[in-house]
Design an enzyme around this catalytic site. Structure first.
Site, PDB file in Angstrom:
ATOM      1  N   GLU A  49       3.225  -3.519  16.517  1.00  0.00           N
ATOM      2  CA  GLU A  49       3.198  -3.448  15.057  1.00  0.00           C
ATOM      3  C   GLU A  49       4.615  -3.461  14.473  1.00  0.00           C
ATOM      4  O   GLU A  49       4.911  -4.195  13.525  1.00  0.00           O
ATOM      5  CB  GLU A  49       2.473  -2.173  14.604  1.00  0.00           C
ATOM      6  CG  GLU A  49       1.047  -2.083  15.093  1.00  0.00           C
ATOM      7  CD  GLU A  49       0.919  -1.306  16.398  1.00  0.00           C
ATOM      8  OE1 GLU A  49      -0.057  -0.551  16.531  1.00  0.00           O
ATOM      9  OE2 GLU A  49       1.802  -1.458  17.277  1.00  0.00           O
TER      10      GLU A  49
ATOM     11  N   THR B 261      -4.398  -4.430  58.528  1.00  0.00           N
ATOM     12  CA  THR B 261      -3.773  -5.611  57.921  1.00  0.00           C
ATOM     13  C   THR B 261      -2.275  -5.607  58.171  1.00  0.00           C
ATOM     14  O   THR B 261      -1.670  -6.651  58.417  1.00  0.00           O
ATOM     15  CB  THR B 261      -4.060  -5.637  56.410  1.00  0.00           C
ATOM     16  OG1 THR B 261      -5.476  -5.751  56.211  1.00  0.00           O
ATOM     17  CG2 THR B 261      -3.361  -6.804  55.735  1.00  0.00           C
TER      18      THR B 261
ATOM     19  N   LEU C   4       4.034  -8.500  50.824  1.00  0.00           N
ATOM     20  CA  LEU C   4       3.297  -8.045  49.632  1.00  0.00           C
ATOM     21  C   LEU C   4       4.110  -8.128  48.340  1.00  0.00           C
ATOM     22  O   LEU C   4       3.766  -7.481  47.355  1.00  0.00           O
ATOM     23  CB  LEU C   4       2.774  -6.611  49.813  1.00  0.00           C
ATOM     24  CG  LEU C   4       1.849  -6.378  51.008  1.00  0.00           C
ATOM     25  CD1 LEU C   4       1.408  -4.914  51.050  1.00  0.00           C
ATOM     26  CD2 LEU C   4       0.641  -7.295  50.965  1.00  0.00           C
TER      27      LEU C   4
ATOM     28  N   SER D  62      -3.466   6.139  58.348  1.00  0.00           N
ATOM     29  CA  SER D  62      -3.828   7.523  58.668  1.00  0.00           C
ATOM     30  C   SER D  62      -2.788   8.247  59.504  1.00  0.00           C
ATOM     31  O   SER D  62      -2.444   9.406  59.231  1.00  0.00           O
ATOM     32  CB  SER D  62      -5.173   7.554  59.410  1.00  0.00           C
ATOM     33  OG  SER D  62      -6.172   6.936  58.649  1.00  0.00           O
TER      34      SER D  62
END
Length: 364
Positions: free
Chosen positions: A42, A193, A201, A219
């Site tokens: 705005e 992966t 990535l 983990s």
């Protein structure tokens, strides 16, 4: 909405917002929010119309804005004060801002100051809400908006029996994935992966103002120092999320590589609980997650109800096999009638592939 999209990938944890200042049939100014600490849409539109000294100079004008103007002090002053000071006659807002500090108060404040206020309805309101999916989910649920991205062959495989998956999708599809990475706050994969693909990535070959946080759900902190993520840690933050009980010495070792380490409670399977991982990311102001993990991690997030959108690249290849996996492993629907139906699904060409996208949830 088009103006607001110019801030895509730059505004988090703020929303996407665009604004127009109009008097009669003439567009006086336009603006969009470019990022935290910068002018809100705005104010940017008002300054574009009449400059920084705008008090009383927009008498009779209408401001169209995609999201309710804010009414509180944050990194910048409240937009409602600027609108009132400028003398605008009318404000048309696309959607209410669900943030606890706003949530209708901005519109009420404008009305109390004598400004006519209108709010979009129907399909247009739906579209304005959808544009800010990640922001709206984060502020209303405390969880990030999660998009599951995968590529599969025509016979539904994400890899061959040997585990090879490079490349299922076309170069055009991979470039599109980089664009989605650039627009996301975080990319999430699992330890499997990481071991199989050793990905970086990062968002490459596309405009990218900041690299997404790269997250590995691992983990037992099995990451090695030779991982590409470690080697590119200076290009953008890398976070490994493990379960409690992982040795402090091992955590310190991984941190010494320039990698952040966090622990969360384990789920029933002993792996990091997906909801706890999502909450931790939300605490880091991550609003949008691109889930690029394998079928096991994706299935866990799916079962937890965390996935909001699916991006699927279907390649015209057949690999067959006995053990190769599908995009979602684990228990599925017993009957087709119970299958999850995507909302607003779209299918389009992407190089040689078919790109299918759709939502699992309504706008928040």
């Amino acid at each position: 909405m088009v103006l607001a999209e110019r801030g895509r990938g730059c505004t988090s944890p703020n929303p996407l917002v665009g604004a127009l200042v109009v008097r009669g049939d003439e567009v006086l100014g336009e603006g969009y929010h470019a990022g935290p600490g910068q002018d809100h849409a705005e104010l940017a539109a008002i300054k574009n119309a009449v400059g920084a000294d705008f008090a009383g100079r927009l008498s009779g004008a209408t401001v169209y804005v995609t999201l309710e103007p804010c009414c509180h002090y944050g990194r910048t002053p409240p937009c409602t004060a600027a609108l009132i000071s400028s003398g605008v006659e009318r404000v048309v807002a696309g959607a209410v801002d669900p943030s606890p500090a706003v949530n209708g108060r901005g519109l009420d404040g404008l009305r109390e100051a004598g400004v006519q206020v209108d709010l979009a309805e129907g399909e247009l309101l739906y579209r304005f809400k959808r544009q800010n999916d990640a922001f709206r989910k984060a502020v209303t649920t405390g969880l990030p908006f999660v998009t599951y991205k995968y590529a599969m062959t025509l016979d539904g495989r994400v890899a061959t029996d040997s585990g090879d998956s490079r490349w299922i999708s076309s170069g055009e599809s991979r470039l599109l994935v980089h664009r989605y990475r650039a627009e996301s706050d975080a990319i999430v994969i699992g330890a499997g992966t990481l071991r199989r693909d050793d990905p970086r990535l990062t968002a490459r070959e596309v405009a990218c103002d900041r690299q997404p946080l790269r997250v590995v759900v691992d983990s037992r902190l099995s990451m090695t120092r030779e991982a590409a993520l470690v080697g590119t840690s200076k290009e953008g933050r890398v976070l490994v999320v493990c379960v409690g009980g992982t040795g402090e010495s091992r955590q310190s070792e991984v941190r010494s590589w320039g990698v952040e380490v966090a622990t969360v409670p384990a789920g029933s399977n002993g792996h990091p609980d997906p909801v706890e991982v999502a909450r931790y990311l939300a605490d880091l102001e991550v609003q949008s997650v691109l889930l690029e993990g394998g079928p096991t991690l994706a299935a866990a997030w799916w079962r937890a109800g965390l996935i909001d959108r699916v991006l699927a690249f279907v390649s015209p290849q057949l690999v067959g096999g006995k053990t190769c996996r599908s995009p979602l492993m684990g228990d599925g629907s017993a009957f087709m009638a119970d299958a999850t139906q995507l909302k607003e699904s779209i299918a389009q060409a992407s190089g040689r592939d078919v790109f299918i996208s759709g939502y699992l949830s309504e706008p928040y």
